[in-house]
Design a protein around this motif. Structure first.
Motif, PDB file in Angstrom:
ATOM      1  N   GLU A   1      -4.222  -0.737  13.686  1.00 60.94           N
ATOM      2  CA  GLU A   1      -3.320   0.399  13.529  1.00 60.94           C
ATOM      3  C   GLU A   1      -3.936   1.533  12.742  1.00 60.94           C
TER       4      GLU A   1
ATOM      5  N   ALA B   1       0.815  -1.214   0.000  1.00 58.71           N
ATOM      6  CA  ALA B   1       0.000   0.000   0.000  1.00 58.71           C
ATOM      7  C   ALA B   1       0.853   1.270   0.000  1.00 58.71           C
TER       8      ALA B   1
ATOM      9  N   ALA C   1     -11.518  -9.485   6.734  1.00 60.27           N
ATOM     10  CA  ALA C   1     -11.170  -8.169   7.256  1.00 60.27           C
ATOM     11  C   ALA C   1     -12.450  -7.340   7.366  1.00 60.27           C
TER      12      ALA C   1
ATOM     13  N   TYR D   1     -10.132  -2.574   8.036  1.00 53.99           N
ATOM     14  CA  TYR D   1      -9.243  -2.457   9.191  1.00 53.99           C
ATOM     15  C   TYR D   1      -7.831  -2.799   8.753  1.00 53.99           C
ATOM     16  N   LYS D   2      -6.879  -2.098   9.346  1.00 58.87           N
ATOM     17  CA  LYS D   2      -5.481  -2.426   9.091  1.00 58.87           C
ATOM     18  C   LYS D   2      -4.943  -3.175  10.308  1.00 58.87           C
TER      19      LYS D   2
ATOM     20  N   LYS E   1      12.380  -7.738   6.958  1.00 56.48           N
ATOM     21  CA  LYS E   1      12.523  -7.091   5.653  1.00 56.48           C
ATOM     22  C   LYS E   1      13.919  -7.299   5.071  1.00 56.48           C
TER      23      LYS E   1
ATOM     24  N   LYS F   1      -9.220   0.647  -0.156  1.00 58.53           N
ATOM     25  CA  LYS F   1      -9.069  -0.211  -1.329  1.00 58.53           C
ATOM     26  C   LYS F   1      -9.827   0.423  -2.483  1.00 58.53           C
TER      27      LYS F   1
ATOM     28  N   GLU G   1      -3.662 -11.173   7.113  1.00 55.84           N
ATOM     29  CA  GLU G   1      -2.765 -10.808   8.213  1.00 55.84           C
ATOM     30  C   GLU G   1      -3.142 -11.658   9.427  1.00 55.84           C
TER      31      GLU G   1
ATOM     32  N   ARG H   1       1.964 -10.649   7.885  1.00 52.01           N
ATOM     33  CA  ARG H   1       1.378 -10.926   6.569  1.00 52.01           C
ATOM     34  C   ARG H   1       1.432 -12.426   6.311  1.00 52.01           C
TER      35      ARG H   1
HETATM   36  N1  LIG Z   1      -6.903  -5.000   5.401  1.00 53.05           N
HETATM   37  C1  LIG Z   1      -5.642  -4.958   5.020  1.00 53.05           C
HETATM   38  N2  LIG Z   1      -5.320  -4.823   3.695  1.00 53.05           N
HETATM   39  C2  LIG Z   1      -4.036  -4.758   3.297  1.00 53.05           C
HETATM   40  N3  LIG Z   1      -2.976  -4.835   4.137  1.00 53.05           N
HETATM   41  C3  LIG Z   1      -3.215  -4.975   5.448  1.00 53.05           C
HETATM   42  C4  LIG Z   1      -4.566  -5.042   5.947  1.00 53.05           C
HETATM   43  N4  LIG Z   1      -4.484  -5.193   7.285  1.00 53.05           N
HETATM   44  C5  LIG Z   1      -3.199  -5.214   7.612  1.00 53.05           C
HETATM   45  N5  LIG Z   1      -2.395  -5.072   6.531  1.00 53.05           N
HETATM   46  C6  LIG Z   1      -0.902  -5.040   6.610  1.00 53.05           C
HETATM   47  O1  LIG Z   1      -0.444  -3.683   6.633  1.00 53.05           O
HETATM   48  C7  LIG Z   1       0.813  -3.599   5.975  1.00 53.05           C
HETATM   49  C8  LIG Z   1       1.176  -2.165   5.615  1.00 53.05           C
HETATM   50  O2  LIG Z   1       1.298  -1.415   6.764  1.00 53.05           O
HETATM   51  P1  LIG Z   1       2.640  -0.878   7.496  1.00 53.05           P
HETATM   52  O3  LIG Z   1       3.064   0.373   6.824  1.00 53.05           O
HETATM   53  O4  LIG Z   1       2.361  -0.774   8.949  1.00 53.05           O
HETATM   54  O5  LIG Z   1       3.631  -2.078   7.309  1.00 53.05           O
HETATM   55  P2  LIG Z   1       5.134  -2.086   6.870  1.00 53.05           P
HETATM   56  O6  LIG Z   1       5.551  -3.492   6.863  1.00 53.05           O
HETATM   57  O7  LIG Z   1       5.927  -1.114   7.704  1.00 53.05           O
HETATM   58  O8  LIG Z   1       5.037  -1.489   5.408  1.00 53.05           O
HETATM   59  P3  LIG Z   1       4.675  -2.183   4.041  1.00 53.05           P
HETATM   60  O9  LIG Z   1       4.041  -3.490   4.310  1.00 53.05           O
HETATM   61  O10 LIG Z   1       3.748  -1.187   3.403  1.00 53.05           O
HETATM   62  O11 LIG Z   1       6.016  -2.277   3.389  1.00 53.05           O
HETATM   63  C9  LIG Z   1       0.572  -4.517   4.798  1.00 53.05           C
HETATM   64  O12 LIG Z   1       1.765  -4.946   4.214  1.00 53.05           O
HETATM   65  C10 LIG Z   1      -0.208  -5.678   5.441  1.00 53.05           C
HETATM   66  O13 LIG Z   1       0.690  -6.654   5.926  1.00 53.05           O
END
Ligand SMILES: Nc1ncnc2c1ncn2[C@@H]1O[C@H](COP(=O)(O)OP(=O)(O)OP(=O)(O)O)[C@@H](O)[C@H]1O
Length: 582
Positions: free
Chosen positions: A400, A228, A376, A249-250, A560, A405, A300, A255
């Motif tokens: 969080e 995202a 979700a 929801y996030k 990562k 979408k 997730e 993942r």
């Molecule tokens: N409903 C959802 N749709 C998509 N992603 C979600 C959802 N809920 C949780 N996520 C998680 O949120 C992550 C993105 O948020 P965040 O920026 O906190 O994570 P990050 O690991 O630091 O960054 P990124 O995954 O963007 O590289 C996504 O990669 C996914 O794992």
């Protein structure tokens, strides 16, 4: 191709400090590989197959030392001394090979294919007598090698080749060598759904464009997950998506991609590692509750309190295993729930090109929420007030924030891509500097005073997806616990280089160059234009890059890889978001 031709190029790749030179050496190596191309691309990555196949050498440094002693007639202690002096078993092996009187036995036959085949035998030899089997193969490779060859062969076996070219760089070079640039996106998409560099190399070399365009998600093969973008306000998000929006929801967990085919179920992490064993409760529940012939879902996983349904932070059930996170035994005490938010395949039907709403509908038709699987939580609305309430509720429920979408006809599942089809929004974004960053260590400065013997500061970089370069963005010296501070020199010892690695772009010269591999999450106070740093150089202002001011370490991001770090483009976006709030 003779292996010695490859080792010569490996040597050139290691010694150059220029990124473009690095890719041009790589290109010429690939172009001349002929029938050995597939095997060569794996070896360049220091592997024999994609990670998800789980092929490991199973050879310790000790075993190599023992073998070197046996082959050369030296004492183990002597070999160890040499190893200690060099800090690198590859160099140690090549020095020993140099001293041996015997010239390579049938040096003409030491082809890339031969080395690959023998290494595969070495990796596969297991069980009773495997130590002897492995040592014999290593000895055979040694006597047939020139010193330079055994240096790289040894590093490959030890998992320490590190030529500075990630899969994405190899992919670019392959496209350049065998294909037209116009189709680069198609190749990338194929690779993101089926991340096997050897497979793609073979098809490109054959010019089999049709086969490449047909590559899609395949049950039991991990794909690179969709990512995202971020924006500063809900209204910006609605506008960016032309009001074709839905919100979920996030969840703050891990993942999880779950695959099933026939009676096999596998789970993979974001890093494409198989983690099936860490999810016993989820697997068992899936087997019991659903009877799909084949399926791939994305979501997730989050630990929860079975008595109250309350979500827990993920750290409760995870611990570090080497560089990666692993779920601990606690996961059997504290259950996990997988929040499903996407589906890529169902019973032989590929769904990635359907718009989001249709994929979500298929999920709703096929899943009933139970203890370990839930869809979700989502809101389909373009009403500002409703969305704000939904956001507040998400925080209340232990999330969080939310992920928007896109619901337009173009809202396909884009593997491995960070794009505007998904946009994340967290409460932090309302602060001056919207989000933390995940940056890569590229250098270190010696510590003084209390930090003598450790590092005083680290030079940190963002990842430029277009050029594959690591671009310096800040000098980090704050936020370290003593434990982290004093463990860093050891943690980085393998990655220390005596010159700037070619894929690093930095004007600042640290005391020690570090091969880009370790990612750290960092919070800063402000992004400013700076002539000293190379991140986004010339993009915002002529002769200047972007710098992160007052950086503070939050944590090491073991989950990562260097190429998953915050990209230069994201930093440009963050810079712009910050300007708007002022
Ligand atoms: N409903 C959802 N749709 C998509 N992603 C979600 C959802 N809920 C949780 N996520 C998680 O949120 C992550 C993105 O948020 P965040 O920026 O906190 O994570 P990050 O690991 O630091 O960054 P990124 O995954 O963007 O590289 C996504 O990669 C996914 O794992």
């Amino acid at each position: 191709m003779l292996f010695s031709e490859a080792s010569k190029k490996f040597m050139e790749m290691e010694s150059t400090t220029k990124r473009l030179e690095l890719t041009s050496i790589l290109g010429s190596l690939l172009e001349n590989a002929g029938d050995d191309l597939k095997e060569l691309v794996y070896l360049i990555q220091g592997k024999l197959a994609p990670d998800y196949e789980g092929i490991e050498f199973g050879v310790s440094g000790k075993l190599i030392v023992k073998s070197l002693a046996a082959i050369s007639g030296m004492d183990e202690e002597e070999v160890n001394k040499l190893f200690y002096k060099n800090g690198d078993l590859g160099i140690t092996a090549s020095e020993i090979r140099e001293k041996m009187e015997q010239k390579p036995l049938f040096r003409e036959d030491l082809t890339v294919h031969y080395v690959y085949t023998r290494l595969m035998e070495l990796a596969k030899s297991a069980g009773h007598g495997s130590v002897k089997g492995k040592t014999d193969i290593y000895a055979d490779l040694m006597v047939n090698s020139y010193p330079e060859d055994i240096k790289y062969i040894t590093r490959i076996i030890m998992g320490k080749l590190r030529l500075g070219v990630a899969d994405s760089t190899i992919l670019d070079s392959l496209v350049h060598a065998f294909f037209s640039k116009d189709n680069a996106d198609m190749v990338e998409t194929a690779y993101n759904f089926h991340p096997d560099i050897g497979l793609i190399a073979t098809l490109l070399q054959k010019g089999d464009i049709k086969a490449i365009s047909n590559i899609g998600p395949e049950p039991l093969i991990p794909f690179k997950v969709m990512l995202a973008e971020r924006l500063r306000s809900i209204d910006d998000i609605r506008e960016k998506m032309n009001h074709h929006v839905s919100f979920e929801y996030k969840y703050d967990g891990l993942r999880t991609e779950l695959h099933k085919k026939g009676d096999k179920i596998k789970i993979f992490s974001r890093g494409l590692e198989e983690t099936t064993e860490n999810f016993p409760d989820i697997i068992e529940n899936f087997k019991k509750s659903y009877s799909f012939e084949s399926i791939i879902i994305d979501g997730e996983s989050v630990p929860f309190n079975p008595d109250t349904g309350e979500l827990f932070p993920f750290q409760m059930v995870s611990k570090r295993r080497g560089r990666k996170y692993q779920i601990t035994e606690k996961s059997t005490e504290i259950p996990l729930v997988m929040f499903i938010f996407d589906i890529l395949e169902l019973n032989g039907r590929i769904l990635v090109n359907l718009p989001y709403e249709e994929r979500r509908k298929i999920l709703e038709e096929n899943f009933v929420d139970n203890e370990h699987f839930r869809l979700a939580t989502r809101l389909s609305s373009d009403d500002s007030e409703e969305i704000n309430k939904f956001f507040e509720q998400s925080i209340e429920d232990g999330c969080e924030g939310i992920v928007a979408k896109d619901t337009s006809d173009e809202s396909v599942y884009r593997a491995g891509a960070r794009g505007w089809l998904w946009i994340k929004f967290k409460r932090d974004y309302q602060k001056e500097l919207a989000d933390s960053m995940d940056l890569v260590i590229i250098g270190a400065f010696n510590g003084r005073g209390r930090r003598a013997g450790a590092y005083g500061a680290l030079l940190m970089a963002s990842y430029n997806e277009e050029t594959h370069a690591f671009e310096s963005v800040t000098k980090l010296g704050t936020g370290f616990s003593d434990e982290v501070l004093f463990s860093l020199p050891k943690m980085l010892s393998d990655l220390v280089r005596d010159h700037k690695p070619a894929m690093v772009e930095s004007k600042m010269v640290p005391d020690i160059w570090i091969y880009p591999q370790i990612v750290m999450e960092i919070q800063g106070a402000e992004i400013t234009v700076s002539p000293i740093h190379t991140c986004a150089f010339g993009k915002i202002e002529k002769d200047s890059g972007l710098a992160l001011r007052f950086p503070r370490l939050i944590k090491i991001r073991d989950d990562k890889n260097a190429e998953d770090a915050t990209t230069t483009n994201e930093i440009i976006e963050l810079y712009k978001m910050q300007k708007k709030t002022k």
